[in-house]
Design a protein around this motif. Structure first.
Motif, PDB file in Angstrom:
ATOM      1  N   LEU A  54      17.373  -5.332  40.983  1.00 42.70           N
ATOM      2  CA  LEU A  54      15.985  -5.658  41.321  1.00 42.70           C
ATOM      3  C   LEU A  54      15.905  -6.361  42.669  1.00 42.70           C
ATOM      4  N   ARG A  55      16.793  -7.332  42.875  1.00 43.86           N
ATOM      5  CA  ARG A  55      16.802  -8.072  44.140  1.00 43.86           C
ATOM      6  C   ARG A  55      17.084  -7.139  45.314  1.00 43.86           C
ATOM      7  N   ASN A  56      18.072  -6.257  45.137  1.00 42.24           N
ATOM      8  CA  ASN A  56      18.412  -5.327  46.217  1.00 42.24           C
ATOM      9  C   ASN A  56      17.232  -4.410  46.533  1.00 42.24           C
ATOM     10  N   TYR A  57      16.574  -3.919  45.488  1.00 42.82           N
ATOM     11  CA  TYR A  57      15.430  -3.031  45.708  1.00 42.82           C
ATOM     12  C   TYR A  57      14.317  -3.779  46.438  1.00 42.82           C
ATOM     13  N   TYR A  58      14.071  -4.998  46.016  1.00 40.33           N
ATOM     14  CA  TYR A  58      13.027  -5.808  46.657  1.00 40.33           C
ATOM     15  C   TYR A  58      13.334  -6.011  48.132  1.00 40.33           C
ATOM     16  N   ASP A  59      14.585  -6.366  48.447  1.00 38.66           N
ATOM     17  CA  ASP A  59      14.962  -6.612  49.846  1.00 38.66           C
ATOM     18  C   ASP A  59      14.860  -5.340  50.683  1.00 38.66           C
ATOM     19  N   GLU A  60      15.262  -4.201  50.099  1.00 37.94           N
ATOM     20  CA  GLU A  60      15.267  -2.943  50.856  1.00 37.94           C
ATOM     21  C   GLU A  60      13.864  -2.342  50.999  1.00 37.94           C
ATOM     22  N   HIS A  61      12.917  -2.772  50.175  1.00 37.46           N
ATOM     23  CA  HIS A  61      11.563  -2.222  50.212  1.00 37.46           C
ATOM     24  C   HIS A  61      10.523  -3.315  50.435  1.00 37.46           C
ATOM     25  N   ILE A  62      10.926  -4.360  51.144  1.00 42.12           N
ATOM     26  CA  ILE A  62      10.045  -5.510  51.325  1.00 42.12           C
ATOM     27  C   ILE A  62       8.720  -5.133  51.981  1.00 42.12           C
ATOM     28  N   GLU A  63       8.745  -4.044  52.802  1.00 39.47           N
ATOM     29  CA  GLU A  63       7.508  -3.639  53.485  1.00 39.47           C
ATOM     30  C   GLU A  63       6.435  -3.213  52.485  1.00 39.47           C
ATOM     31  N   GLU A  64       6.840  -2.730  51.296  1.00 35.59           N
ATOM     32  CA  GLU A  64       5.856  -2.339  50.288  1.00 35.59           C
ATOM     33  C   GLU A  64       5.037  -3.529  49.798  1.00 35.59           C
ATOM     34  N   PHE A  65       5.613  -4.707  49.889  1.00 34.98           N
ATOM     35  CA  PHE A  65       4.974  -5.894  49.329  1.00 34.98           C
ATOM     36  C   PHE A  65       4.456  -6.825  50.420  1.00 34.98           C
ATOM     37  N   SER A 119       2.557 -11.296  55.583  1.00 32.58           N
ATOM     38  CA  SER A 119       2.850 -12.121  54.422  1.00 32.58           C
ATOM     39  C   SER A 119       3.345 -11.232  53.290  1.00 32.58           C
ATOM     40  N   ALA A 120       4.505 -11.601  52.704  1.00 38.36           N
ATOM     41  CA  ALA A 120       5.082 -10.798  51.619  1.00 38.36           C
ATOM     42  C   ALA A 120       4.890 -11.497  50.280  1.00 38.36           C
ATOM     43  N   ARG A 121       4.581 -10.687  49.253  1.00 42.57           N
ATOM     44  CA  ARG A 121       4.523 -11.229  47.898  1.00 42.57           C
ATOM     45  C   ARG A 121       5.932 -11.629  47.478  1.00 42.57           C
ATOM     46  N   SER A 122       6.041 -12.680  46.721  1.00 43.17           N
ATOM     47  CA  SER A 122       7.352 -13.163  46.327  1.00 43.17           C
ATOM     48  C   SER A 122       7.997 -12.221  45.319  1.00 43.17           C
ATOM     49  N   PHE A 123       9.310 -12.335  45.207  1.00 44.36           N
ATOM     50  CA  PHE A 123      10.052 -11.510  44.244  1.00 44.36           C
ATOM     51  C   PHE A 123       9.528 -11.735  42.828  1.00 44.36           C
ATOM     52  N   GLU A 124       9.248 -12.990  42.491  1.00 44.12           N
ATOM     53  CA  GLU A 124       8.783 -13.315  41.149  1.00 44.12           C
ATOM     54  C   GLU A 124       7.453 -12.633  40.832  1.00 44.12           C
ATOM     55  N   GLU A 125       6.625 -12.445  41.845  1.00 38.51           N
ATOM     56  CA  GLU A 125       5.328 -11.795  41.631  1.00 38.51           C
ATOM     57  C   GLU A 125       5.468 -10.313  41.276  1.00 38.51           C
ATOM     58  N   VAL A 126       6.461  -9.688  41.829  1.00 43.11           N
ATOM     59  CA  VAL A 126       6.592  -8.229  41.656  1.00 43.11           C
ATOM     60  C   VAL A 126       7.761  -7.846  40.756  1.00 43.11           C
TER      61      VAL A 126
END
Length: 229
Positions: A63-74, A84-91
């Motif tokens: 999950l963390r890796n996916y979040y980091d690699e797709h941060i532009e989505e959030f 401004s990016a939504r936090s990992f906990e939010e998504v």
């Protein structure tokens, strides 16, 4: 100053009649428009994505890796053009569901591919039947309703890929089964059951439909004739 009379089909409809002879003549003149298209019926086994869905199997690291690699989505652009990016906990829950569904899709596809391989004839041309392979895999074989190449398949949530795969089947040891077909909620492997040739229906089968078309044409002719007088 323009004077005019408005003529409508509805006003003239009561005056339009067609006899059975005229209806039959319309049928004989328009048989190409009345052809019942080729139809197909297949047997199939399904590999539903839901059977392989397991959110608990998604690792936090993935999950963390996916979040980091797709941060532009959030990431959104806010006041002052600041990003401004939504936090990992939010998504996190959304990502867990997404990755679990992707994994289920892949697992279903892999099992469908294995099923297809098991159907292939050996070097001697011998192969187990569709039902035998399904039984060994603990799968139910279902027979579809008849369907056309471009029409919906009753009872299944599938796109035209399903229809195309079905109509490509041939009743031979090598060609009677399909590659895995991706539906909206499952993979499918199909097997030839029956192909029904296109045909021109008998007059009595379509008399009511033909009469409506004949009346429609007669109404149009009446409208034109009345306008010309």
């Amino acid at each position: 100053i323009v004077s005019y009379v408005q003529l409508t089909r509805d006003e003239l409809g009561a005056a339009v009649k067609v006899s059975d002879a005229e209806t039959r003549a319309y049928f004989e003149a328009h048989t190409n428009d009345l052809v019942i298209p080729e139809k197909m019926r297949v047997k199939y086994v399904a590999f539903p994505f839901a059977r392989f869905l397991d959110e608990g199997a998604v690792e936090d690291a993935a999950l963390r890796n996916y979040y980091d690699e797709h941060i532009e989505e959030f990431t959104t652009r806010g006041t002052g053009d600041l990003l401004s990016a939504r936090s990992f906990e939010e998504v996190e829950d959304t990502l867990r569901d997404r990755l679990a569904r992707e994994a289920a899709d892949t697992a279903a596809g892999d099992q469908a591919a294995d099923f297809e391989v098991a159907l292939a004839p050996d070097r001697k041309g011998q192969a187990p039947s569709f039902e035998m392979v399904a039984r060994a895999a603990g799968l139910a074989v279902t027979t579809s309703a008849v369907f056309t190449l471009h029409g919906p398949v009753p009872g299944l949530q599938v796109a035209l890929d399903f229809n195309k795969a079905a109509f490509a089947l041939r009743p031979t040891p090598d060609d009677y089964f399909s590659h895995p077909v991706h539906g909206s909620n499952a993979f499918y492997v199909l097997a030839f059951d029956e192909k029904i040739d296109a045909r021109v229906p008998a007059y009595d089968e379509v008399r009511a439909e033909v009469r409506r078309s004949a009346l429609d044409q007669a109404g149009s002719n009446k409208l034109v004739q009345t306008a010309m007088t």
